[in-house]
Scaffold this motif. Structure first.
Motif, PDB file in Angstrom:
ATOM      1  N   GLY A   1       3.175  15.783  17.007  1.00 20.50           N
ATOM      2  CA  GLY A   1       2.145  15.214  16.164  1.00 20.50           C
ATOM      3  C   GLY A   1       1.254  14.283  16.954  1.00 20.50           C
ATOM      4  N   PRO A   2       0.446  13.475  16.266  1.00 26.22           N
ATOM      5  CA  PRO A   2      -0.502  12.580  16.941  1.00 26.22           C
ATOM      6  C   PRO A   2       0.148  11.559  17.870  1.00 26.22           C
ATOM      7  CG  PRO A   2      -1.080  12.831  14.630  1.00 26.22           C
ATOM      8  CD  PRO A   2       0.263  13.469  14.803  1.00 26.22           C
TER       9      PRO A   2
ATOM     10  N   CYS B   1      -1.546  18.878  12.157  1.00 29.47           N
ATOM     11  CA  CYS B   1      -1.702  19.715  13.347  1.00 29.47           C
ATOM     12  C   CYS B   1      -3.150  19.789  13.801  1.00 29.47           C
ATOM     13  CB  CYS B   1      -1.154  21.132  13.065  1.00 29.47           C
ATOM     14  SG  CYS B   1       0.657  21.185  13.037  1.00 29.47           S
ATOM     15  N   VAL B   2      -4.079  19.925  12.856  1.00 35.07           N
ATOM     16  CA  VAL B   2      -5.496  19.957  13.228  1.00 35.07           C
ATOM     17  C   VAL B   2      -5.892  18.630  13.874  1.00 35.07           C
ATOM     18  CG1 VAL B   2      -7.862  20.039  12.335  1.00 35.07           C
ATOM     19  CG2 VAL B   2      -6.161  21.693  11.534  1.00 35.07           C
ATOM     20  N   LYS B   3      -5.423  17.524  13.312  1.00 31.09           N
ATOM     21  CA  LYS B   3      -5.699  16.206  13.893  1.00 31.09           C
ATOM     22  C   LYS B   3      -5.170  16.121  15.322  1.00 31.09           C
ATOM     23  CE  LYS B   3      -4.701  11.266  13.212  1.00 31.09           C
ATOM     24  NZ  LYS B   3      -4.033  10.272  12.326  1.00 31.09           N
TER      25      LYS B   3
ATOM     26  N   LYS C   1      -7.238  18.167  17.756  1.00 33.82           N
ATOM     27  CA  LYS C   1      -8.469  17.426  18.071  1.00 33.82           C
ATOM     28  C   LYS C   1      -8.229  16.434  19.209  1.00 33.82           C
ATOM     29  CE  LYS C   1     -10.795  17.418  13.531  1.00 33.82           C
ATOM     30  NZ  LYS C   1     -11.229  16.530  12.409  1.00 33.82           N
ATOM     31  N   LEU C   2      -7.107  15.712  19.123  1.00 35.36           N
ATOM     32  CA  LEU C   2      -6.771  14.755  20.180  1.00 35.36           C
ATOM     33  C   LEU C   2      -6.538  15.472  21.512  1.00 35.36           C
ATOM     34  CD1 LEU C   2      -4.299  12.451  18.198  1.00 35.36           C
ATOM     35  CD2 LEU C   2      -6.657  11.910  18.862  1.00 35.36           C
ATOM     36  N   MET C   3      -5.896  16.607  21.445  1.00 36.94           N
ATOM     37  CA  MET C   3      -5.647  17.407  22.638  1.00 36.94           C
ATOM     38  C   MET C   3      -6.982  17.869  23.244  1.00 36.94           C
ATOM     39  SD  MET C   3      -3.160  20.755  22.874  1.00 36.94           S
ATOM     40  CE  MET C   3      -1.637  19.835  22.727  1.00 36.94           C
TER      41      MET C   3
ATOM     42  N   SER D   1       0.902  11.485  25.355  1.00 33.72           N
ATOM     43  CA  SER D   1      -0.097  11.644  24.299  1.00 33.72           C
ATOM     44  C   SER D   1      -0.570  13.090  24.185  1.00 33.72           C
ATOM     45  CB  SER D   1      -1.299  10.750  24.580  1.00 33.72           C
ATOM     46  OG  SER D   1      -2.050  11.259  25.676  1.00 33.72           O
ATOM     47  N   PRO D   2      -1.095  13.487  23.018  1.00 37.53           N
ATOM     48  CA  PRO D   2      -1.617  14.847  22.868  1.00 37.53           C
ATOM     49  C   PRO D   2      -2.693  15.183  23.895  1.00 37.53           C
ATOM     50  CG  PRO D   2      -1.359  13.851  20.715  1.00 37.53           C
ATOM     51  CD  PRO D   2      -1.110  12.763  21.730  1.00 37.53           C
TER      52      PRO D   2
END
Length: 397
Positions: A180-181, A216-218, A221-223, A189-190
Protein backbone atom coordinates in the motif's frame (compact mmCIF):
# COMPACT_ATOMS: atom_id res chain seq x y z
CA UNK A 1 -4.77 -14.45 -39.62
CA UNK A 2 -2.51 -11.58 -38.63
CA UNK A 3 -0.36 -12.24 -35.55
CA UNK A 4 -1.58 -10.79 -32.27
CA UNK A 5 0.02 -7.58 -31.13
CA UNK A 6 2.29 -8.05 -28.13
CA UNK A 7 1.73 -6.51 -24.72
CA UNK A 8 4.24 -3.68 -25.21
CA UNK A 9 3.01 -3.02 -28.72
CA UNK A 10 -0.49 -2.55 -27.33
CA UNK A 11 0.57 -0.38 -24.42
CA UNK A 12 2.96 1.70 -26.52
CA UNK A 13 0.02 2.45 -28.83
CA UNK A 14 -2.03 3.70 -25.88
CA UNK A 15 -4.41 0.77 -25.84
CA UNK A 16 -6.15 -0.31 -22.65
CA UNK A 17 -5.26 -3.85 -21.62
CA UNK A 18 -7.80 -5.58 -19.38
CA UNK A 19 -6.44 -8.24 -17.05
CA UNK A 20 -8.40 -11.06 -15.47
CA UNK A 21 -9.45 -11.68 -11.86
CA UNK A 22 -8.52 -13.71 -8.82
CA UNK A 23 -8.23 -17.40 -9.61
CA UNK A 24 -7.30 -18.74 -6.17
CA UNK A 25 -10.26 -17.13 -4.42
CA UNK A 26 -12.71 -17.84 -7.23
CA UNK A 27 -11.69 -21.49 -7.46
CA UNK A 28 -11.63 -21.90 -3.67
CA UNK A 29 -15.28 -20.85 -3.61
CA UNK A 30 -15.99 -23.35 -6.39
CA UNK A 31 -14.28 -26.16 -4.50
CA UNK A 32 -11.03 -26.55 -6.47
CA UNK A 33 -8.46 -24.70 -4.32
CA UNK A 34 -7.69 -25.18 -0.62
CA UNK A 35 -7.62 -22.04 1.49
CA UNK A 36 -4.38 -21.72 3.41
CA UNK A 37 -2.00 -23.32 0.94
CA UNK A 38 -3.61 -21.38 -1.96
CA UNK A 39 -1.64 -23.57 -4.38
CA UNK A 40 -2.78 -24.07 -8.00
CA UNK A 41 -2.71 -27.85 -8.50
CA UNK A 42 -6.24 -27.49 -9.94
CA UNK A 43 -4.56 -26.64 -13.26
CA UNK A 44 -3.45 -30.28 -13.45
CA UNK A 45 -6.09 -31.86 -11.22
CA UNK A 46 -9.26 -30.14 -12.51
CA UNK A 47 -8.31 -28.47 -15.79
CA UNK A 48 -11.94 -28.08 -16.86
CA UNK A 49 -12.59 -25.74 -13.91
CA UNK A 50 -9.59 -23.55 -14.69
CA UNK A 51 -10.42 -23.51 -18.40
CA UNK A 52 -14.00 -22.42 -17.72
CA UNK A 53 -12.88 -19.55 -15.50
CA UNK A 54 -10.44 -18.39 -18.19
CA UNK A 55 -13.31 -18.44 -20.69
CA UNK A 56 -15.56 -16.42 -18.42
CA UNK A 57 -12.89 -13.75 -18.01
CA UNK A 58 -12.29 -13.73 -21.77
CA UNK A 59 -16.01 -13.29 -22.39
CA UNK A 60 -16.06 -10.49 -19.81
CA UNK A 61 -13.42 -8.55 -21.73
CA UNK A 62 -10.03 -9.74 -20.48
CA UNK A 63 -7.35 -9.72 -23.13
CA UNK A 64 -4.69 -11.30 -20.93
CA UNK A 65 -5.01 -14.89 -19.78
CA UNK A 66 -2.64 -15.13 -16.84
CA UNK A 67 -1.48 -18.68 -16.19
CA UNK A 68 -2.84 -20.19 -13.00
CA UNK A 69 0.64 -20.58 -11.55
CA UNK A 70 0.35 -18.54 -8.35
CA UNK A 71 2.51 -20.25 -5.71
CA UNK A 72 3.47 -22.94 -8.24
CA UNK A 73 7.13 -23.08 -7.24
CA UNK A 74 8.42 -26.39 -5.91
CA UNK A 75 9.46 -24.89 -2.57
CA UNK A 76 5.94 -23.56 -2.00
CA UNK A 77 4.30 -26.82 -3.06
CA UNK A 78 6.57 -28.77 -0.76
CA UNK A 79 6.06 -26.28 2.05
CA UNK A 80 2.27 -26.69 1.72
CA UNK A 81 2.22 -30.46 1.25
CA UNK A 82 1.07 -30.68 -2.38
CA UNK A 83 4.19 -31.89 -4.17
CA UNK A 84 3.30 -35.54 -3.54
CA UNK A 85 0.65 -35.35 -6.26
CA UNK A 86 1.95 -32.79 -8.77
CA UNK A 87 5.32 -31.18 -9.35
CA UNK A 88 5.71 -27.51 -10.08
CA UNK A 89 6.63 -28.38 -13.65
CA UNK A 90 3.44 -30.37 -14.17
CA UNK A 91 1.27 -27.58 -12.79
CA UNK A 92 3.05 -24.86 -14.75
CA UNK A 93 2.84 -26.79 -18.02
CA UNK A 94 -0.85 -27.56 -17.55
CA UNK A 95 -1.58 -23.93 -16.66
CA UNK A 96 0.21 -22.67 -19.77
CA UNK A 97 -1.72 -25.03 -22.01
CA UNK A 98 -5.06 -23.99 -20.50
CA UNK A 99 -4.31 -20.28 -20.79
CA UNK A 100 -3.09 -20.61 -24.37
CA UNK A 101 -6.09 -22.64 -25.45
CA UNK A 102 -8.53 -20.01 -24.22
CA UNK A 103 -6.42 -17.03 -25.33
CA UNK A 104 -6.48 -18.40 -28.87
CA UNK A 105 -10.28 -18.32 -28.76
CA UNK A 106 -10.02 -14.51 -28.73
CA UNK A 107 -7.55 -11.65 -29.11
CA UNK A 108 -5.87 -12.43 -25.80
CA UNK A 109 -2.28 -12.84 -24.71
CA UNK A 110 -0.82 -15.38 -22.29
CA UNK A 111 1.16 -14.16 -19.28
CA UNK A 112 3.24 -16.58 -17.23
CA UNK A 113 3.32 -15.60 -13.58
CA UNK A 114 5.65 -16.16 -10.62
CA UNK A 115 5.14 -14.99 -7.03
CA UNK A 116 6.97 -14.68 -3.72
CA UNK A 117 8.62 -17.79 -2.31
CA UNK A 118 9.08 -19.49 1.06
CA UNK A 119 12.78 -19.58 0.23
CA UNK A 120 13.01 -15.79 0.45
CA UNK A 121 10.84 -15.57 3.56
CA UNK A 122 13.12 -18.17 5.17
CA UNK A 123 16.15 -15.98 4.40
CA UNK A 124 17.66 -18.29 1.76
CA UNK A 125 20.36 -16.81 -0.46
CA UNK A 126 19.74 -14.74 -3.57
CA UNK A 127 21.14 -17.62 -5.63
CA UNK A 128 18.69 -20.09 -4.09
CA UNK A 129 15.69 -17.83 -4.63
CA UNK A 130 16.62 -17.04 -8.21
CA UNK A 131 16.97 -20.77 -8.92
CA UNK A 132 13.32 -21.20 -7.93
CA UNK A 133 12.25 -18.54 -10.44
CA UNK A 134 14.53 -19.96 -13.13
CA UNK A 135 12.89 -23.36 -12.87
CA UNK A 136 9.48 -21.80 -13.45
CA UNK A 137 10.44 -19.63 -16.40
CA UNK A 138 12.03 -22.59 -18.14
CA UNK A 139 8.48 -23.92 -18.53
CA UNK A 140 7.15 -20.54 -19.66
CA UNK A 141 9.83 -20.30 -22.33
CA UNK A 142 9.13 -23.85 -23.45
CA UNK A 143 5.43 -23.04 -23.75
CA UNK A 144 6.20 -19.70 -25.43
CA UNK A 145 4.01 -17.44 -23.30
CA UNK A 146 3.68 -13.89 -24.60
CA UNK A 147 5.06 -12.09 -21.57
CA UNK A 148 5.89 -12.65 -17.90
CA UNK A 149 4.56 -11.26 -14.63
CA UNK A 150 6.26 -11.19 -11.25
CA UNK A 151 3.34 -10.60 -8.89
CA UNK A 152 2.43 -10.64 -5.21
CA UNK A 153 5.69 -9.57 -3.63
CA UNK A 154 5.74 -7.99 -0.17
CA UNK A 155 9.46 -7.19 -0.35
CA UNK A 156 10.79 -5.28 -3.33
CA UNK A 157 14.17 -6.99 -3.02
CA UNK A 158 12.67 -10.38 -3.89
CA UNK A 159 10.68 -8.79 -6.72
CA UNK A 160 13.91 -7.34 -8.12
CA UNK A 161 15.47 -10.81 -8.10
CA UNK A 162 12.42 -12.20 -9.88
CA UNK A 163 12.52 -9.51 -12.55
CA UNK A 164 16.22 -10.07 -13.16
CA UNK A 165 15.57 -13.76 -13.78
CA UNK A 166 12.48 -13.17 -15.92
CA UNK A 167 14.38 -10.70 -18.12
CA UNK A 168 16.76 -13.46 -19.18
CA UNK A 169 13.85 -14.92 -21.17
CA UNK A 170 13.95 -12.02 -23.62
CA UNK A 171 10.21 -11.50 -23.12
CA UNK A 172 8.49 -8.37 -21.76
CA UNK A 173 8.24 -8.35 -17.96
CA UNK A 174 5.62 -6.86 -15.65
CA UNK A 175 6.15 -6.61 -11.90
CA UNK A 176 3.54 -5.91 -9.23
CA UNK A 177 3.92 -5.63 -5.47
CA UNK A 178 1.20 -6.34 -2.89
CA UNK A 179 1.88 -3.14 -0.96
CA UNK A 180 0.00 0.00 0.00
CA UNK A 181 0.99 3.68 0.25
CA UNK A 182 3.27 2.95 3.23
CA UNK A 183 5.56 0.86 1.03
CA UNK A 184 6.87 -2.68 1.29
CA UNK A 185 7.33 -4.57 4.55
CA UNK A 186 10.84 -3.20 4.93
CA UNK A 187 9.61 0.38 4.59
CA UNK A 188 10.75 1.02 1.02
CA UNK A 189 8.39 3.66 -0.41
CA UNK A 190 6.21 2.95 -3.47
CA UNK A 191 8.16 5.47 -5.52
CA UNK A 192 11.48 3.87 -4.64
CA UNK A 193 10.01 0.43 -5.28
CA UNK A 194 8.97 1.52 -8.75
CA UNK A 195 12.46 2.81 -9.50
CA UNK A 196 14.06 -0.43 -8.29
CA UNK A 197 11.77 -2.58 -10.43
CA UNK A 198 12.33 -0.52 -13.58
CA UNK A 199 16.09 -0.55 -13.05
CA UNK A 200 15.90 -4.33 -12.58
CA UNK A 201 14.35 -4.55 -16.05
CA UNK A 202 10.56 -4.40 -15.64
CA UNK A 203 8.67 -2.87 -18.57
CA UNK A 204 5.41 -2.62 -16.62
CA UNK A 205 5.18 -1.91 -12.89
CA UNK A 206 2.32 -1.65 -10.46
CA UNK A 207 0.31 -3.10 -7.61
CA UNK A 208 -1.77 -6.23 -7.10
CA UNK A 209 -3.78 -7.81 -4.27
CA UNK A 210 -3.83 -7.00 -0.50
CA UNK A 211 -5.78 -3.72 -0.90
CA UNK A 212 -8.94 -2.33 -2.50
CA UNK A 213 -8.97 -0.49 -5.85
CA UNK A 214 -8.86 2.98 -4.33
CA UNK A 215 -5.76 2.17 -2.28
CA UNK A 216 -4.04 0.39 -5.15
CA UNK A 217 -4.61 3.24 -7.60
CA UNK A 218 -3.25 5.67 -5.00
CA UNK A 219 -0.16 3.48 -4.55
CA UNK A 220 0.44 3.16 -8.31
CA UNK A 221 0.29 6.96 -8.53
CA UNK A 222 3.05 7.18 -5.92
CA UNK A 223 5.05 4.57 -7.81
CA UNK A 224 4.56 6.48 -11.08
CA UNK A 225 5.70 9.74 -9.46
CA UNK A 226 8.88 8.09 -8.23
CA UNK A 227 9.69 6.53 -11.60
CA UNK A 228 9.11 9.78 -13.47
CA UNK A 229 11.11 11.81 -10.94
CA UNK A 230 14.02 9.43 -11.52
CA UNK A 231 13.81 10.11 -15.26
CA UNK A 232 12.75 6.54 -16.06
CA UNK A 233 9.93 5.24 -18.22
CA UNK A 234 7.48 2.40 -17.69
CA UNK A 235 3.90 1.33 -18.25
CA UNK A 236 1.65 0.94 -15.20
CA UNK A 237 -0.78 -1.71 -14.05
CA UNK A 238 -3.26 -2.23 -11.25
CA UNK A 239 -4.84 -5.53 -10.17
CA UNK A 240 -6.44 -4.87 -6.76
CA UNK A 241 -8.75 -6.82 -4.49
CA UNK A 242 -12.46 -6.96 -5.20
CA UNK A 243 -13.08 -6.00 -1.55
CA UNK A 244 -13.37 -2.75 0.38
CA UNK A 245 -10.38 -2.52 2.73
CA UNK A 246 -10.27 1.02 4.23
CA UNK A 247 -9.40 -0.43 7.64
CA UNK A 248 -6.33 -2.37 6.49
CA UNK A 249 -2.84 -1.66 7.73
CA UNK A 250 0.47 -2.31 5.95
CA UNK A 251 -0.12 -6.05 5.48
CA UNK A 252 -3.50 -5.57 3.84
CA UNK A 253 -6.52 -7.83 3.98
CA UNK A 254 -4.72 -10.87 5.40
CA UNK A 255 -4.73 -9.05 8.76
CA UNK A 256 -8.51 -8.55 8.69
CA UNK A 257 -10.48 -10.85 11.03
CA UNK A 258 -12.74 -11.74 8.09
CA UNK A 259 -9.87 -13.16 6.02
CA UNK A 260 -10.44 -15.40 4.15
CA UNK A 261 -13.89 -16.92 4.79
CA UNK A 262 -16.08 -13.94 5.70
CA UNK A 263 -15.07 -11.26 3.21
CA UNK A 264 -18.29 -11.34 1.16
CA UNK A 265 -19.86 -8.27 2.87
CA UNK A 266 -16.91 -6.25 1.56
CA UNK A 267 -17.33 -7.16 -2.13
CA UNK A 268 -17.43 -4.20 -4.51
CA UNK A 269 -20.48 -3.82 -6.72
CA UNK A 270 -20.16 -3.76 -10.48
CA UNK A 271 -20.84 -0.01 -10.40
CA UNK A 272 -17.96 0.53 -7.98
CA UNK A 273 -15.79 -1.43 -10.40
CA UNK A 274 -16.72 0.99 -13.15
CA UNK A 275 -15.61 3.85 -10.91
CA UNK A 276 -12.33 2.02 -10.27
CA UNK A 277 -11.75 1.56 -14.01
CA UNK A 278 -12.24 5.28 -14.63
CA UNK A 279 -9.98 6.31 -11.74
CA UNK A 280 -7.26 3.93 -12.90
CA UNK A 281 -7.47 5.19 -16.46
CA UNK A 282 -7.37 8.83 -15.36
CA UNK A 283 -4.27 8.03 -13.28
CA UNK A 284 -2.43 6.91 -16.41
CA UNK A 285 -2.78 3.19 -15.74
CA UNK A 286 -3.37 1.25 -18.95
CA UNK A 287 -3.14 -2.34 -17.71
CA UNK A 288 -6.26 -2.65 -15.54
CA UNK A 289 -7.40 -5.91 -13.99
CA UNK A 290 -8.13 -7.51 -10.65
CA UNK A 291 -7.00 -10.02 -8.07
CA UNK A 292 -8.68 -11.85 -5.15
CA UNK A 293 -12.42 -11.23 -5.04
CA UNK A 294 -12.66 -10.19 -8.70
CA UNK A 295 -15.19 -12.30 -10.57
CA UNK A 296 -15.89 -12.15 -14.31
CA UNK A 297 -18.79 -9.72 -13.87
CA UNK A 298 -16.38 -7.29 -12.22
CA UNK A 299 -14.08 -7.45 -15.23
CA UNK A 300 -17.12 -6.97 -17.48
CA UNK A 301 -17.88 -3.76 -15.55
CA UNK A 302 -14.31 -2.54 -16.12
CA UNK A 303 -14.66 -3.35 -19.83
CA UNK A 304 -17.99 -1.54 -20.10
CA UNK A 305 -16.69 1.58 -18.38
CA UNK A 306 -13.81 1.73 -20.87
CA UNK A 307 -15.92 0.95 -23.94
CA UNK A 308 -15.14 4.24 -25.69
CA UNK A 309 -11.41 3.96 -25.02
CA UNK A 310 -11.31 0.35 -26.22
CA UNK A 311 -13.77 0.77 -29.09
CA UNK A 312 -15.91 -2.26 -28.30
CA UNK A 313 -17.90 -4.12 -25.68
CA UNK A 314 -17.10 -7.67 -24.56
CA UNK A 315 -19.23 -10.63 -25.55
CA UNK A 316 -20.52 -10.84 -21.98
CA UNK A 317 -22.28 -7.50 -22.39
CA UNK A 318 -24.77 -9.15 -24.75
CA UNK A 319 -26.56 -10.36 -21.62
CA UNK A 320 -26.08 -7.20 -19.61
CA UNK A 321 -27.84 -3.95 -20.36
CA UNK A 322 -25.48 -1.09 -19.62
CA UNK A 323 -26.40 0.66 -16.38
CA UNK A 324 -29.29 -1.73 -15.89
CA UNK A 325 -31.21 -1.01 -19.09
CA UNK A 326 -32.34 -4.64 -19.23
CA UNK A 327 -34.53 -3.88 -16.21
CA UNK A 328 -36.86 -1.97 -18.55
CA UNK A 329 -38.35 -5.40 -19.31
CA UNK A 330 -38.96 -6.28 -15.65
CA UNK A 331 -42.53 -7.01 -14.56
CA UNK A 332 -42.45 -4.67 -11.54
CA UNK A 333 -42.72 -0.92 -12.25
CA UNK A 334 -40.47 0.12 -9.34
CA UNK A 335 -37.75 -2.19 -10.66
CA UNK A 336 -38.22 -0.84 -14.20
CA UNK A 337 -37.63 2.62 -12.74
CA UNK A 338 -34.11 1.53 -11.78
CA UNK A 339 -33.04 1.09 -15.41
CA UNK A 340 -30.89 4.21 -15.42
CA UNK A 341 -27.36 5.26 -14.69
CA UNK A 342 -28.04 7.91 -12.08
CA UNK A 343 -29.90 5.41 -9.88
CA UNK A 344 -26.97 2.98 -9.66
CA UNK A 345 -24.28 5.64 -9.46
CA UNK A 346 -25.95 7.32 -6.48
CA UNK A 347 -27.02 4.17 -4.64
CA UNK A 348 -25.44 3.51 -1.25
CA UNK A 349 -25.97 -0.27 -0.85
CA UNK A 350 -27.18 -1.50 2.52
CA UNK A 351 -25.28 -4.39 4.08
CA UNK A 352 -28.32 -6.01 5.67
CA UNK A 353 -26.19 -6.71 8.74
CA UNK A 354 -27.55 -4.57 11.58
CA UNK A 355 -25.25 -5.98 14.25
CA UNK A 356 -22.00 -5.76 12.29
CA UNK A 357 -19.46 -2.93 12.60
CA UNK A 358 -18.59 -0.95 9.49
CA UNK A 359 -14.88 -1.44 10.14
CA UNK A 360 -12.70 -4.18 11.62
CA UNK A 361 -9.61 -3.99 13.79
CA UNK A 362 -6.73 -5.68 11.92
CA UNK A 363 -4.76 -8.33 13.80
CA UNK A 364 -1.47 -6.52 13.08
CA UNK A 365 0.71 -9.44 14.13
CA UNK A 366 3.86 -8.61 12.20
CA UNK A 367 5.77 -9.37 9.04
CA UNK A 368 6.90 -12.69 7.61
CA UNK A 369 10.57 -12.46 6.81
CA UNK A 370 12.99 -13.84 9.32
CA UNK A 371 14.09 -13.09 12.82
CA UNK A 372 15.93 -9.90 11.84
CA UNK A 373 12.78 -8.11 10.72
CA UNK A 374 10.92 -9.12 13.84
CA UNK A 375 13.75 -7.87 16.03
CA UNK A 376 13.15 -4.39 14.65
CA UNK A 377 9.92 -4.36 16.62
CA UNK A 378 11.54 -5.18 19.98
CA UNK A 379 11.50 -1.61 21.28
CA UNK A 380 7.70 -1.56 21.12
CA UNK A 381 7.05 -5.22 21.87
CA UNK A 382 7.51 -7.26 25.00
CA UNK A 383 9.68 -10.39 24.92
CA UNK A 384 6.62 -12.58 25.26
CA UNK A 385 4.83 -10.84 22.37
CA UNK A 386 7.96 -11.00 20.24
CA UNK A 387 8.16 -14.77 20.74
CA UNK A 388 4.55 -15.11 19.54
CA UNK A 389 5.33 -13.01 16.46
CA UNK A 390 8.44 -15.02 15.68
CA UNK A 391 6.60 -18.33 16.04
CA UNK A 392 3.90 -17.15 13.65
CA UNK A 393 6.46 -15.89 11.12
CA UNK A 394 8.35 -19.19 11.26
CA UNK A 395 5.17 -21.20 10.76
CA UNK A 396 4.14 -19.13 7.75
CA UNK A 397 7.54 -18.82 6.07
Amino acid sequence: MAPKKGILERLDAGEVVIGDGGFVFALEKRGYVKAGPWTPEAAAEHPEAVRQLHREFLRAGSNVMQTFTFYASDDKLENRGNIQRFTGEQINEAACDLARGVADEGNALVAGGVSQTPSYLSCKSEEDVKAIFKKQIDVFIKKNVDFLIAEYFEHVEEAEWAVQVLKTSGKPVAATLCIGPEGDLNGVSPGECGVKLVKAGANIVGINCHFDPQTCVKTVKLMKEGVEKAGLKAHYMSQPLGYHTPDCNRQGFIDLPEFPFALEPRILTRWEMQKYAREAYNAGIRYIGGCCGFEPYHIRAVSEELELERGFLPAGSEKHGKWGTGLELHTKPWVRARARRDYWEKLQPASGRPFCPSMSKPDNWGVTKGHADLMQQKEATSKEQLKVLFDKATQNA
